[in-house]
Design an enzyme around this catalytic site. Structure first.
Site, PDB file in Angstrom:
ATOM      1  N   ASP A 150       0.822  -1.225   0.000  1.00 51.86           N
ATOM      2  CA  ASP A 150       0.000   0.000   0.000  1.00 51.86           C
ATOM      3  C   ASP A 150       0.852   1.270   0.000  1.00 51.86           C
ATOM      4  O   ASP A 150       0.335   2.353  -0.307  1.00 51.86           O
ATOM      5  CB  ASP A 150      -0.919   0.023   1.234  1.00 51.86           C
ATOM      6  N   MET A 189      -5.441  -3.037  -4.617  1.00 52.73           N
ATOM      7  CA  MET A 189      -5.394  -2.879  -3.154  1.00 52.73           C
ATOM      8  C   MET A 189      -5.071  -1.431  -2.796  1.00 52.73           C
ATOM      9  O   MET A 189      -4.722  -0.627  -3.667  1.00 52.73           O
ATOM     10  CB  MET A 189      -4.413  -3.867  -2.538  1.00 52.73           C
ATOM     11  N   GLY A 190      -5.144  -1.117  -1.526  1.00 55.31           N
ATOM     12  CA  GLY A 190      -4.941   0.257  -1.055  1.00 55.31           C
ATOM     13  C   GLY A 190      -6.041   0.553  -0.065  1.00 55.31           C
ATOM     14  O   GLY A 190      -7.102   1.044  -0.418  1.00 55.31           O
ATOM     15  N   ARG A 191      -5.765   0.185   1.166  1.00 54.95           N
ATOM     16  CA  ARG A 191      -6.785   0.240   2.227  1.00 54.95           C
ATOM     17  C   ARG A 191      -7.071   1.684   2.652  1.00 54.95           C
ATOM     18  O   ARG A 191      -8.213   2.113   2.654  1.00 54.95           O
ATOM     19  CB  ARG A 191      -6.249  -0.580   3.406  1.00 54.95           C
TER      20      ARG A 191
HETATM   21  O1  F6P Z   1      -2.000  -3.745   3.801  1.00 49.20           O
HETATM   22  C1  F6P Z   1      -1.802  -4.534   2.702  1.00 49.20           C
HETATM   23  C2  F6P Z   1      -3.092  -5.153   2.247  1.00 49.20           C
HETATM   24  O2  F6P Z   1      -2.774  -5.870   1.086  1.00 49.20           O
HETATM   25  C3  F6P Z   1      -4.252  -4.185   2.033  1.00 49.20           C
HETATM   26  O3  F6P Z   1      -4.160  -3.503   0.831  1.00 49.20           O
HETATM   27  C4  F6P Z   1      -5.428  -5.114   2.124  1.00 49.20           C
HETATM   28  O4  F6P Z   1      -6.608  -4.443   2.509  1.00 49.20           O
HETATM   29  C5  F6P Z   1      -5.000  -6.062   3.177  1.00 49.20           C
HETATM   30  O5  F6P Z   1      -3.594  -6.088   3.187  1.00 49.20           O
HETATM   31  C6  F6P Z   1      -5.548  -7.455   2.955  1.00 49.20           C
HETATM   32  O6  F6P Z   1      -5.176  -8.240   4.010  1.00 49.20           O
HETATM   33  P1  F6P Z   1      -5.495  -9.803   4.107  1.00 49.20           P
HETATM   34  O7  F6P Z   1      -4.386 -10.519   3.392  1.00 49.20           O
HETATM   35  O8  F6P Z   1      -5.477 -10.067   5.556  1.00 49.20           O
HETATM   36  O9  F6P Z   1      -6.804 -10.055   3.454  1.00 49.20           O
END
Ligand code: F6P
Length: 341
Positions: free
Chosen positions: A127, A169-171
């Site tokens: 991110d 992605m990009g929370r």
């Molecule tokens: O922080 C990195 C990230 O890839 C985010 O972009 C995403 O929301 C999150 O991790 C997803 O996490 P997980 O693998 O627990 O679903």
């Protein structure tokens, strides 16, 4: 200083192994230290689950994605594990601990450092949203994966005269969407920093088609949110700490854009493919520099800091500052916006 530990926590990212390799090799050959690796992030520290790391154990991992140590979302601060972390460090005779991670890891590390634990952080997150550093391990590779996908969607969008909505992605910040959107020629980019109005997005796309284009690409970050009252956002499931598990906003946006524009629309959600696989050279180099820097910093007693890259130079930043989200700056978004019309 004789012995240090190292862990990778939170979501994996391409380049983690390069950082582990660099830290282990430098710790041993430059500083004469012993290195223990903790299994599965903070969970391994709480449970004292380690593997000895030697030059042999880090052989052949430079180009491999994932992390040989394993990772997890366990948070020692919130799961009451501070005492366990302290005990493990004492029991194993560790003089310092390198924590490679993103926002959650740096927040936990900052709290533990405040409690007097000898921690140093290394920035990792696709991110790219940690503060005080220009680079986070994994971002460059994730952007390339997303750009490659957009390139492929471009040719099929063109053939079928479709609107393609691509979710990356990009929370909390839209770095991947912005960078891949710029590189892939997106016609609209939706990021968490700027709530979007579907009517405005659709109007821009319609203008583009009136000028003769027969297809469009919209890149949306998973954390993007509509202006209140303009679109019903999805309800996200929550993880065991109550944080929403994002993913799928594109499925809410696409039908609305199709309705407003009349264009045939398709959705692609890239998801974890952005985190997997071989790291680009750039991530390997960044990870190697940061891994080495972390060992040098820990030996120098720079606890409570995260190593960082700024203006191409190695530096460091307090862990608590690093953990604050770094948003995409307005001027960078303005560069992309020119292409939305
Ligand atoms: O922080 C990195 C990230 O890839 C985010 O972009 C995403 O929301 C999150 O991790 C997803 O996490 P997980 O693998 O627990 O679903």
């Amino acid at each position: 200083m004789k012995r240090i530990g190292i862990l990778t926590a939170g979501g994996d990212a391409p380049g983690l192994n390069a950082a582990i390799r660099a830290a282990v090799r430098s710790a041993i050959s430059v500083h004469g230290l012993e290195v223990l690796g903790f299994r599965n992030g903070w969970a391994g520290v709480i449970e004292g689950e380690t593997i000895p790391l030697t030059p042999v154990s880090v052989q052949g991992i430079l180009h491999r994605g994932g992390t040989i140590l394993g990772s997890s979302g366990t948070d020692p601060y919130h799961s009451g594990g501070i005492g366990a972390v302290r005990r493990t460090l004492i029991d194993l005779g560790l003089d310092g601990l390198i924590t490679i991670g993103g926002e959650g890891t740096m927040t936990a590390a900052a709290h533990l450092a405040e409690e007097g634990l000898p921690l140093v952080g290394v920035p990792k997150t696709i991110d790219n949203d940690l503060s005080g550093t220009d680079a986070c391990i994994g971002f460059a590779t994730a952007v390339q994966v997303a750009t490659d996908a957009i390139d492929r969607l471009h040719t099929t969008a063109e053939s079928h005269h479709r609107l393609m909505v691509v979710e990356v992605m990009g929370r909390s910040a839209g770095w991947i969407a912005l960078a891949a959107g710029l590189a892939g020629g997106a016609d609209a980019i939706l990021i968490p920093e700027r709530p979007f109005d579907p009517e405005q997005v659709a109007a821009g796309l319609r203008r583009r088609h009136l000028r003769g284009h027969s297809f469009s690409i919209v890149v949306v970050a998973e954390g993007a949110a509509p202006v209140e009252g303009t679109l019903e956002p999805p309800t996200y499931p929550t993880d065991d700490r109550g944080f929403p598990r994002l993913g799928g906003i594109a499925n809410a946006i696409a039908p609305r854009l199709a309705e407003l524009t009349g264009f045939e629309t398709r959705v692609t959600v890239l998801g974890h493919v952005q985190r997997g696989g071989t790291p680009l050279a750039e991530d390997r180099i960044v990870a190697t520099r940061l891994g080495r820097a972390a060992v040098d910093l820990i030996v120098a007693g720079g606890f409570g800091q995260m190593v960082a890259l700024r203006g191409g130079e190695i530096t460091s930043v307090p862990l608590a500052d690093a953990a604050k989200v770094r948003p995409v700056p307005e001027d960078l978004f303005a560069v992309a916006e020119v292409f939305f019309e």
